[in-house]
Design an enzyme around this catalytic site. Structure first.
Site, short mmCIF file in Angstrom:
data_model
loop_
_atom_site.label_atom_id
_atom_site.label_comp_id
_atom_site.label_asym_id
_atom_site.label_seq_id
_atom_site.Cartn_x
_atom_site.Cartn_y
_atom_site.Cartn_z
N SER A 143 0.94 -1.15 0.15
CA SER A 143 -0.11 0.13 0.08
C SER A 143 0.79 1.08 -0.15
O SER A 143 2.14 1.09 0.25
CB SER A 143 -0.93 0.10 1.52
N TYR A 156 -3.62 -0.52 10.01
CA TYR A 156 -3.61 -0.84 8.38
C TYR A 156 -2.12 -0.36 7.97
O TYR A 156 -1.29 -0.84 7.31
CB TYR A 156 -4.54 -0.08 7.63
P1 NAP Z 1 -11.67 -5.11 -1.28
O1 NAP Z 1 -12.58 -4.82 -2.27
O2 NAP Z 1 -12.34 -4.76 0.09
O3 NAP Z 1 -11.14 -6.73 -1.24
C1 NAP Z 1 -10.60 -7.30 -0.07
C2 NAP Z 1 -10.52 -8.94 -0.54
O4 NAP Z 1 -9.76 -9.25 0.55
C3 NAP Z 1 -11.99 -9.21 -0.70
O5 NAP Z 1 -11.80 -10.29 -1.59
C4 NAP Z 1 -12.35 -9.78 0.70
O6 NAP Z 1 -13.11 -10.58 0.71
C5 NAP Z 1 -10.70 -10.52 1.22
N1 NAP Z 1 -10.58 -10.59 2.33
C6 NAP Z 1 -10.85 -9.62 3.62
N2 NAP Z 1 -10.71 -10.59 4.68
C7 NAP Z 1 -10.60 -11.68 4.39
C8 NAP Z 1 -10.44 -12.92 5.18
N3 NAP Z 1 -10.67 -13.05 6.56
N4 NAP Z 1 -10.18 -14.19 4.47
C9 NAP Z 1 -10.43 -14.18 3.28
N5 NAP Z 1 -10.36 -13.09 2.65
C10 NAP Z 1 -10.46 -11.82 3.09
O7 NAP Z 1 -10.64 -4.29 -1.25
P2 NAP Z 1 -9.46 -4.17 -2.48
O8 NAP Z 1 -9.02 -2.68 -2.56
O9 NAP Z 1 -9.64 -4.63 -3.60
O10 NAP Z 1 -8.11 -4.53 -1.40
C11 NAP Z 1 -7.18 -5.81 -1.90
C12 NAP Z 1 -5.86 -5.55 -1.26
O11 NAP Z 1 -5.50 -4.22 -1.87
C13 NAP Z 1 -6.04 -5.21 0.21
O12 NAP Z 1 -4.80 -5.98 0.71
C14 NAP Z 1 -5.99 -3.65 0.46
O13 NAP Z 1 -5.14 -3.50 1.65
C15 NAP Z 1 -4.97 -3.57 -0.79
N6 NAP Z 1 -4.91 -2.25 -1.35
C16 NAP Z 1 -5.99 -1.46 -1.68
C17 NAP Z 1 -5.93 -0.23 -1.91
C18 NAP Z 1 -7.23 0.44 -2.67
O14 NAP Z 1 -7.00 1.74 -2.71
N7 NAP Z 1 -8.23 -0.10 -2.80
C19 NAP Z 1 -4.93 0.53 -1.88
C20 NAP Z 1 -3.51 -0.03 -1.39
C21 NAP Z 1 -3.68 -1.40 -1.08
P3 NAP Z 1 -14.79 -10.48 1.11
O15 NAP Z 1 -15.28 -9.95 -0.45
O16 NAP Z 1 -15.25 -11.54 1.41
O17 NAP Z 1 -14.81 -9.46 2.21
#
Ligand code: NAP
Length: 251
Positions: A143, A156
């Site tokens: 991130s 986080y």
């Molecule tokens: P998201 O749409 O909330 O997706 C998160 C994913 O992680 C979902 O598939 C979720 O499943 C899964 N997850 C969460 N807790 C879990 C658990 N206990 N067991 C199994 N799966 C779990 O958000 P995203 O933005 O795509 O996030 C993906 C990654 O990118 C994360 O590591 C996040 O920190 C990172 N990130 C995101 C951003 C951003 O701007 N969006 C920026 C930097 C980093 P469910 O759908 O079942 O909840």
């Protein structure tokens, strides 16, 4: 030259591939030729349909990665698909927002356990297989808060800063065994993770104004970085954290 990026015949495990960045990465790896194993707590039907439409195999494994309990079974299931596991993308992650004076221990633990502890132990289980089968690629989703402190997200920021350190630590140990461990640091992307920010009338325009590219990222914006770090094109790349952030960190 483009053959360096070809993932035909490879098996890729992506956690949290039902939505958001994980879905975008799974589809990108499939477009490059990989078969996909999704591991997560929710069904990944939409991702499955898109991967299969590309002619690739898809296996959906139910796993709650808030604990390390399922990691061995997840790796075994992934290996069982084609008898090999070449790529792991540690994408599943959560965020909990609160003033640091008010953060509760359960929220702290949930974030650290999902974003850091399970990332290490799933990587360990996968690397034990990879080390005996000629190597592999591990890509952690870090991130901007691997570099910065953020606002109201102390667990986080701690977890993602630790993911950057873990990426370097594992790269140092496993590079000699043909395992590349690297990370992608996405900027601000349009997913569930950032829904609260995008709905905030103060934070949303402030964030947008600081992004040189002038827009939030879309999951497809990670495709090139993900395929690069999952492919032979990155064979001499170890321990990096690659920002894909529309220029945010350059500002
Ligand atoms: P998201 O749409 O909330 O997706 C998160 C994913 O992680 C979902 O598939 C979720 O499943 C899964 N997850 C969460 N807790 C879990 C658990 N206990 N067991 C199994 N799966 C779990 O958000 P995203 O933005 O795509 O996030 C993906 C990654 O990118 C994360 O590591 C996040 O920190 C990172 N990130 C995101 C951003 C951003 O701007 N969006 C920026 C930097 C980093 P469910 O759908 O079942 O909840």
């Amino acid at each position: 030259m483009l053959d360096l990026f070809n993932l035909a015949g490879r098996t890729a495990l992506v956690t949290g591939a039902n939505t958001g960045l994980g879905q975008g990465i799974a589809i990108a790896l499939a477009q490059a030729g990989a078969d996909i194993v999704a591991a997560g707590r929710s069904p990944a039907d939409e991702t499955a349909a898109q991967v299969r439409a590309l002619g690739r195999s898809f296996l959906d494994v139910r796993a709650d990665l808030s604990t390390t309990a399922p990691v061995s079974d997840v790796v075994d299931a992934a290996v069982a698909l084609n008898g090999r596991l070449d790529i792991v993308v540690n994408n599943a992650g959560i965020i909990r927002r609160a003033d640091s004076l008010d953060v509760e221990e359960a929220d702290w633990d949930a974030v650290i356990d999902t974003n850091l502890k399970s990332v290490f132990f799933l990587s360990q289980a996968a690397a034990r297989h990879m080390a005996q089968h000629g190597g592999g690629k591990i890509v952690n989703i870090a991130s901007l808060l691997s570099f910065q402190g953020g606002i109201r997200v102390p667990a986080y920021a701690a977890s993602k800063s630790a993911v950057a350190g873990l990426t370097r630590a594992l790269a140092n140990e496993w590079a000699a065994q043909g395992i590349n461990v690297n990370a992608i640091a996405p900027g601000y992307f349009d997913t569930n993770n950032t829904a609260a920010l995008r709905a905030d009338p103060v934070r949303e325009p402030a964030i947008l104004a600081r992004i040189p590219a002038g827009r939030w990222g879309q999951p497809g914006d990670l495709a090139g970085a993900a395929v690069f770090l999952a492919s032979r094109a990155s064979d001499y790349v170890h321990g990096i954290v690659l920002p894909v952030d529309g220029g945010w960190l350059a500002r």
